[in-house]
Design a protein around this motif. Structure first.
Motif, PDB file in Angstrom:
ATOM      1  N   LEU A   8     -43.146  16.231  15.231  1.00  0.00           N
ATOM      2  CA  LEU A   8     -41.993  16.116  15.954  1.00  0.00           C
ATOM      3  C   LEU A   8     -41.140  17.337  15.678  1.00  0.00           C
ATOM      4  N   SER A  15     -36.212  16.157  22.429  1.00  0.00           N
ATOM      5  CA  SER A  15     -37.060  15.813  21.300  1.00  0.00           C
ATOM      6  C   SER A  15     -38.307  16.071  21.791  1.00  0.00           C
ATOM      7  N   PHE A  17     -42.436  15.038  20.742  1.00  0.00           N
ATOM      8  CA  PHE A  17     -43.395  14.345  20.044  1.00  0.00           C
ATOM      9  C   PHE A  17     -44.898  14.524  20.317  1.00  0.00           C
TER      10      PHE A  17
END
Length: 91
Positions: A8, A15, A17
């Motif tokens: 992450l 964001s 991932f």
């Protein structure tokens, strides 16, 4: 990368991932500076510590990946099953 680990991070407004060859980006809170720690991983649900521009102290943040994955037409259960650990990793 280790097959049982996901990563992450964030980059400006997103964001990120990462798991194996997948890179999933989703909107981050507007003032997020960076993620600092993964406190808990529970099959798609993350409890992380995050540093925000408006605060000198890290804050606890919650991320539920399941609706994000489902909106991208992933089989969330199958995708998340092999992930045993999530770490913070910035390139």
């Amino acid at each position: 990368m280790i097959k049982e680990e996901a990563y992450l991070s964030n980059d400006q407004t997103y964001s990120i991932f990462k798991y194996n060859d997948y890179v999933i980006r989703f909107l981050a809170p507007y003032s997020l500076d960076r993620y600092t720690e993964v406190k808990e991983w529970d099959n798609g649900y993350l409890v992380v510590m995050a540093k925000y521009r408006h605060n000198d102290v890290d804050e606890e943040e919650y991320i539920d990946l399941i609706p994000i994955l489902e909106n991208l037409y992933f089989d969330a259960e199958e995708f998340l099953k092999p992930i045993k650990k999530v770490r913070i990793l910035y390139d």
